[in-house]
Design a protein around this motif. Structure first.
Motif, PDB file in Angstrom:
ATOM      1  N   GLY A  62       0.750  -1.295  -0.002  1.00  0.00           N
ATOM      2  CA  GLY A  62       0.057  -0.033  -0.076  1.00  0.00           C
ATOM      3  C   GLY A  62       0.943   1.194   0.023  1.00  0.00           C
ATOM      4  N   ALA A  63       2.156   1.148   0.721  1.00  0.00           N
ATOM      5  CA  ALA A  63       2.901   2.446   0.705  1.00  0.00           C
ATOM      6  C   ALA A  63       3.536   2.750  -0.628  1.00  0.00           C
ATOM      7  CB  ALA A  63       3.885   2.215   1.780  1.00  0.00           C
ATOM      8  N   VAL A  64       3.907   1.534  -1.239  1.00  0.00           N
ATOM      9  CA  VAL A  64       4.509   1.524  -2.840  1.00  0.00           C
ATOM     10  C   VAL A  64       3.513   2.174  -3.678  1.00  0.00           C
ATOM     11  CG1 VAL A  64       5.187   0.505  -4.504  1.00  0.00           C
ATOM     12  CG2 VAL A  64       6.170   0.126  -2.250  1.00  0.00           C
ATOM     13  N   LEU A  65       2.149   1.686  -3.551  1.00  0.00           N
ATOM     14  CA  LEU A  65       1.106   2.279  -4.525  1.00  0.00           C
ATOM     15  C   LEU A  65       0.501   3.557  -3.934  1.00  0.00           C
ATOM     16  CD1 LEU A  65      -0.803  -1.069  -5.010  1.00  0.00           C
ATOM     17  CD2 LEU A  65       1.024   0.045  -6.522  1.00  0.00           C
ATOM     18  N   HIS A  66       0.692   4.023  -2.795  1.00  0.00           N
ATOM     19  CA  HIS A  66       0.309   5.262  -2.121  1.00  0.00           C
ATOM     20  C   HIS A  66      -1.227   5.030  -2.099  1.00  0.00           C
ATOM     21  CE1 HIS A  66       3.908   7.254  -2.604  1.00  0.00           C
ATOM     22  NE2 HIS A  66       4.088   6.865  -3.798  1.00  0.00           N
ATOM     23  N   GLU A  67      -1.490   3.865  -1.748  1.00  0.00           N
ATOM     24  CA  GLU A  67      -3.290   3.713  -1.558  1.00  0.00           C
ATOM     25  C   GLU A  67      -3.297   2.503  -0.291  1.00  0.00           C
ATOM     26  OE1 GLU A  67      -5.891   4.673  -2.925  1.00  0.00           O
ATOM     27  OE2 GLU A  67      -4.913   5.436  -4.627  1.00  0.00           O
ATOM     28  N   PRO A  68      -3.957   2.623   0.733  1.00  0.00           N
ATOM     29  CA  PRO A  68      -4.287   1.800   1.690  1.00  0.00           C
ATOM     30  C   PRO A  68      -4.742   0.514   1.177  1.00  0.00           C
ATOM     31  CG  PRO A  68      -5.986   3.267   1.613  1.00  0.00           C
ATOM     32  CD  PRO A  68      -5.033   3.883   0.826  1.00  0.00           C
ATOM     33  N   LEU A  69      -4.042  -0.546   1.631  1.00  0.00           N
ATOM     34  CA  LEU A  69      -4.484  -2.029   1.257  1.00  0.00           C
ATOM     35  C   LEU A  69      -5.135  -2.593   2.554  1.00  0.00           C
ATOM     36  CD1 LEU A  69      -1.958  -3.632  -1.166  1.00  0.00           C
ATOM     37  CD2 LEU A  69      -4.134  -2.552  -1.661  1.00  0.00           C
ATOM     38  N   LEU A  70      -4.616  -2.090   3.611  1.00  0.00           N
ATOM     39  CA  LEU A  70      -5.216  -2.947   4.951  1.00  0.00           C
ATOM     40  C   LEU A  70      -6.553  -2.233   5.415  1.00  0.00           C
ATOM     41  CD1 LEU A  70      -4.635  -4.778   7.243  1.00  0.00           C
ATOM     42  CD2 LEU A  70      -3.295  -2.908   8.428  1.00  0.00           C
ATOM     43  N   ILE A  71      -7.371  -3.000   5.434  1.00  0.00           N
ATOM     44  CA  ILE A  71      -8.760  -2.534   6.015  1.00  0.00           C
ATOM     45  C   ILE A  71      -9.093  -3.822   6.978  1.00  0.00           C
ATOM     46  CG2 ILE A  71      -9.377  -1.138   4.127  1.00  0.00           C
ATOM     47  CD1 ILE A  71     -11.200  -3.532   3.206  1.00  0.00           C
ATOM     48  N   SER A  88     -13.031 -18.712  -0.752  1.00  0.00           N
ATOM     49  CA  SER A  88     -14.056 -17.741  -0.011  1.00  0.00           C
ATOM     50  C   SER A  88     -12.998 -16.539   0.280  1.00  0.00           C
ATOM     51  CB  SER A  88     -14.078 -18.724   1.368  1.00  0.00           C
ATOM     52  OG  SER A  88     -14.841 -19.759   1.042  1.00  0.00           O
ATOM     53  N   VAL A  89     -11.946 -16.530   0.608  1.00  0.00           N
ATOM     54  CA  VAL A  89     -11.218 -15.193   1.161  1.00  0.00           C
ATOM     55  C   VAL A  89     -11.360 -14.089  -0.247  1.00  0.00           C
ATOM     56  CG1 VAL A  89      -9.140 -14.191   1.522  1.00  0.00           C
ATOM     57  CG2 VAL A  89      -9.427 -16.454   2.580  1.00  0.00           C
ATOM     58  N   VAL A  90     -10.956 -14.500  -1.391  1.00  0.00           N
ATOM     59  CA  VAL A  90     -10.772 -13.873  -2.435  1.00  0.00           C
ATOM     60  C   VAL A  90     -12.449 -13.508  -2.882  1.00  0.00           C
ATOM     61  CG1 VAL A  90     -10.144 -13.273  -4.851  1.00  0.00           C
ATOM     62  CG2 VAL A  90      -8.551 -14.393  -3.294  1.00  0.00           C
ATOM     63  N   GLY A  91     -13.105 -14.648  -3.075  1.00  0.00           N
ATOM     64  CA  GLY A  91     -14.395 -14.317  -3.677  1.00  0.00           C
ATOM     65  C   GLY A  91     -15.407 -13.640  -2.778  1.00  0.00           C
ATOM     66  N   GLY A  92     -15.184 -14.014  -1.148  1.00  0.00           N
ATOM     67  CA  GLY A  92     -16.127 -13.630  -0.425  1.00  0.00           C
ATOM     68  C   GLY A  92     -15.930 -12.163  -0.435  1.00  0.00           C
ATOM     69  N   GLU A 127     -18.394   4.878   0.508  1.00  0.00           N
ATOM     70  CA  GLU A 127     -18.665   4.994  -0.813  1.00  0.00           C
ATOM     71  C   GLU A 127     -17.135   5.414  -1.443  1.00  0.00           C
ATOM     72  OE1 GLU A 127     -21.523   8.003  -3.418  1.00  0.00           O
ATOM     73  OE2 GLU A 127     -20.979   8.627  -1.277  1.00  0.00           O
ATOM     74  N   PRO A 128     -16.380   4.354  -1.508  1.00  0.00           N
ATOM     75  CA  PRO A 128     -15.102   4.344  -2.094  1.00  0.00           C
ATOM     76  C   PRO A 128     -15.346   4.172  -3.795  1.00  0.00           C
ATOM     77  CG  PRO A 128     -15.495   2.115  -1.536  1.00  0.00           C
ATOM     78  CD  PRO A 128     -16.619   3.018  -0.779  1.00  0.00           C
ATOM     79  N   PRO A 129     -14.358   4.661  -4.597  1.00  0.00           N
ATOM     80  CA  PRO A 129     -14.505   4.624  -5.727  1.00  0.00           C
ATOM     81  C   PRO A 129     -14.215   3.246  -6.500  1.00  0.00           C
ATOM     82  CG  PRO A 129     -12.152   5.587  -5.057  1.00  0.00           C
ATOM     83  CD  PRO A 129     -13.128   5.407  -4.128  1.00  0.00           C
ATOM     84  N   PHE A 130     -15.250   2.902  -7.562  1.00  0.00           N
ATOM     85  CA  PHE A 130     -15.622   1.276  -7.614  1.00  0.00           C
ATOM     86  C   PHE A 130     -14.263   0.744  -8.129  1.00  0.00           C
ATOM     87  CE2 PHE A 130     -17.203  -1.930 -10.499  1.00  0.00           C
ATOM     88  CZ  PHE A 130     -18.098  -2.644  -9.700  1.00  0.00           C
ATOM     89  N   LEU A 131     -13.833   0.784  -9.119  1.00  0.00           N
ATOM     90  CA  LEU A 131     -12.833   0.065  -9.738  1.00  0.00           C
ATOM     91  C   LEU A 131     -11.535   0.109  -8.988  1.00  0.00           C
ATOM     92  CD1 LEU A 131     -13.119   0.622 -13.662  1.00  0.00           C
ATOM     93  CD2 LEU A 131     -13.712  -1.483 -12.282  1.00  0.00           C
ATOM     94  N   PRO A 132     -11.075   1.303  -8.444  1.00  0.00           N
ATOM     95  CA  PRO A 132     -10.029   1.322  -7.992  1.00  0.00           C
ATOM     96  C   PRO A 132     -10.132   0.496  -6.392  1.00  0.00           C
ATOM     97  CG  PRO A 132     -10.269   3.441  -8.565  1.00  0.00           C
ATOM     98  CD  PRO A 132     -11.476   2.876  -8.754  1.00  0.00           C
ATOM     99  N   PHE A 133     -11.107   0.286  -5.770  1.00  0.00           N
ATOM    100  CA  PHE A 133     -11.382  -0.189  -4.725  1.00  0.00           C
ATOM    101  C   PHE A 133     -11.467  -1.667  -4.990  1.00  0.00           C
ATOM    102  CE2 PHE A 133     -14.169  -2.223  -1.264  1.00  0.00           C
ATOM    103  CZ  PHE A 133     -13.203  -1.894  -0.210  1.00  0.00           C
ATOM    104  N   LEU A 134     -12.248  -2.149  -5.757  1.00  0.00           N
ATOM    105  CA  LEU A 134     -12.250  -3.675  -6.210  1.00  0.00           C
ATOM    106  C   LEU A 134     -10.877  -4.034  -6.385  1.00  0.00           C
ATOM    107  CD1 LEU A 134     -15.552  -3.928  -8.213  1.00  0.00           C
ATOM    108  CD2 LEU A 134     -14.983  -4.689  -5.853  1.00  0.00           C
ATOM    109  N   ALA A 135     -10.206  -3.384  -7.377  1.00  0.00           N
ATOM    110  CA  ALA A 135      -8.758  -3.755  -7.621  1.00  0.00           C
ATOM    111  C   ALA A 135      -7.817  -3.724  -6.547  1.00  0.00           C
ATOM    112  CB  ALA A 135      -8.080  -2.931  -8.769  1.00  0.00           C
ATOM    113  N   LEU A 136      -7.721  -2.859  -5.743  1.00  0.00           N
ATOM    114  CA  LEU A 136      -6.835  -3.085  -4.566  1.00  0.00           C
ATOM    115  C   LEU A 136      -7.365  -4.174  -3.491  1.00  0.00           C
ATOM    116  CD1 LEU A 136      -6.683   0.687  -3.809  1.00  0.00           C
ATOM    117  CD2 LEU A 136      -4.750  -0.898  -4.533  1.00  0.00           C
ATOM    118  N   LEU A 137      -8.602  -4.332  -3.567  1.00  0.00           N
ATOM    119  CA  LEU A 137      -9.125  -5.392  -2.607  1.00  0.00           C
ATOM    120  C   LEU A 137      -8.821  -6.558  -3.197  1.00  0.00           C
ATOM    121  CD1 LEU A 137     -10.977  -6.204   0.024  1.00  0.00           C
ATOM    122  CD2 LEU A 137     -13.240  -6.183  -1.769  1.00  0.00           C
TER     123      LEU A 137
END
Length: 182
Positions: A55-64, A87-91, A145-155
Motif C-alpha cells: 500500500g505504501a508503494v502504491l500510495h493507497e491503503p490496502l489494509l482494512i 472464500s477469501v478472495v471471492g467472499g 462510498e469508495p471509488p468502484f474500480l480502484p477499490f475492487l482492484a486494491l481489494l
C-alpha cells in the motif's frame, strides 16, 4: 397401569433401560502447541505488514479491518472452508459488490450499511464463497462510498496477497493450506 405376570408362568426379568446419557457440554478447543501459535502469529503479522508495504508503494491503503480478520482465519484456521482461497478472495469481492449495489440504491449511510452487511451473507452463500470477515467489507463500502474500480482492484490484490502469504507460511510450517482452491 401395570399388570403382574400370570401366576405360575415363568417371567424373565428384563432390566430397565439405562436413562439417556446427559449430553456433554461442548468443550473449548485444545490449546494449540506454542510452535503452531508462534508460526500462525508470525504469518499473520507478515501478511498484514506486506499489505501495508505494498500500500505504501502504491500510495493507497490496502489494509482494512476485514482483511486482518481474513488473515486470522487463513493463518489460525487454515482447514476451515471460510479460510480457503475461493472464500477469501471471492467472499471479499462479492461482498464489496453487494456493498456497491446497496450504495447505488440507498446511497451512503448506516441503514444501507446494515442492509449491505446482511445481504453480503446471502450473496456469499449463493456463490459458495462463505467468508464472514467479508460482510464487514460490504459495510465499509456502503458507509464510505469508495471509488468502484480502484477499490475492487486494491481489494482483489490485498486478498490475493493474504492467500499467497498464507500458502508460503503453511509450507514453511508444514501445515496444509489450502485444502482446495476453487
Amino acid at each position: 397401569m401395570t399388570t403382574a405376570p400370570p401366576s405360575g408362568s415363568a417371567s424373565a426379568s428384563v432390566p430397565a433401560p439405562d436413562p439417556a446419557p446427559s449430553p456433554s457440554r461442548p468443550r473449548p478447543p485444545a490449546r494449540p502447541r506454542l510452535r503452531v501459535v508462534a508460526l500462525a502469529t508470525a504469518v499473520s503479522v507478515t501478511a498484514l505488514l506486506v499489505l501495508v508495504a505494498v500500500g505504501a508503494v502504491l500510495h493507497e491503503p490496502l489494509l482494512i479491518p476485514p482483511l486482518a480478520a481474513s488473515m486470522a482465519l487463513v493463518a489460525g484456521a487454515p482447514d476451515l472452508p471460510l479460510s480457503q482461497p475461493r472464500s477469501v478472495v471471492g467472499g471479499q469481492l462479492f461482498s464489496a459488490l453487494t456493498g456497491f449495489a446497496v450504495l447505488a440504491v440507498a446511497g451512503p449511510g448506516i441503514w444501507g450499511a446494515a442492509v449491505a452487511g446482511g445481504l453480503a451473507l446471502g450473496v456469499m452463500m449463493l456463490a459458495r464463497t462463505p467468508h464472514s470477515p467479508a460482510a464487514a467489507t460490504a459495510v465499509i463500502v456502503a458507509l464510505q462510498e469508495p471509488p468502484f474500480l480502484p477499490f475492487l482492484a486494491l481489494l482483489a490484490l490485498a486478498a490475493l496477497l493474504l492467500v499467497a502469504v498464507g500458502v508460503v507460511g503453511a509450507r514453511a510450517s508444514g501445515r496444509a493450506y489450502p485444502t482446495y482452491w476453487f
